[in-house]
Design an enzyme around this catalytic site. Structure first.
Site: not given
Length: 190
Positions: A14, A84
């Site tokens: 990201h 994550e």
């Protein structure tokens, strides 16, 4: 690619957030991309537009989904396995701050109290690897720093801790594939 070609796994981390820029561990906390993060995510569109993908997945976190959208993939399929690493009690703090009480700490070698261990992260990412390989062709995933590094290790058949060897910057493109039948890194942190 066609069904007879070996699978490729394209990984995009990201774009920048306030916490990623500051080195603060970010797993569950939802943070928007910074202006720089939005700009670099838009820059991915041109790099990815020339490649066709058979499957496009993203972490459920806003920062990954927004990066996918800005990179030209607004209808990305959310896959919770791409989230994550859960840092638990270390959420929002830096490695330097953690090391004040746990000398030598790394996510690769020490536990995250209240969070995930390497085995749990590996199990999730093994499902992503299996899915990409079963699907065949090119799979594009939008994810995060530590989890994507661990994903690369698992693609290669290595323990999660080997992800420590793969530095991964925000808004970068990495490609995993094969040399003959051997899983390899084709491009990293580009």
């Amino acid at each position: 690619m066609n069904a007879h070609d070996p699978a490729e796994l394209w990984i995009v981390r990201h774009g920048e957030t306030e916490w990623s820029a500051a080195g603060r561990h970010t797993s569950r906390t939802e943070l928007p991309l910074t202006a720089v993060g939005e700009e670099t995510a838009r820059g991915l569109a041109g790099r990815l537009a020339e490649t066709s993908f058979d499957l496009v997945l993203a972490s459920p976190r806003e920062r990954a989904r927004r990066t996918a959208e800005l990179a030209g993939f607004p209808d990305v399929e959310v896959d919770p396995d791409l989230a994550e690493w859960d840092y638990g009690d270390y959420e929002g703090i830096t490695t330097t701050e953690i090391r004040a009480t746990v000398p030598g700490w790394t996510v690769w070698s020490h536990p995250c109290p209240g969070g995930e261990d390497a085995a749990a992260v590996g199990a999730r990412l093994d499902r992503v690897v299996a899915r990409a390989r079963k699907h065949g062709g090119r799979t594009l995933v939008f994810g995060h720093g530590h989890a994507s590094r661990a994903l690369a290790a698992r693609w290669l058949g290595e323990p999660v801790a080997q992800g420590r060897l793969f530095r991964l910057d925000t808004a970068t493109v990495s490609v995993l594939g094969y040399e003959r039948e051997t899983p390899v890194v084709l491009r990293w942190n580009a």
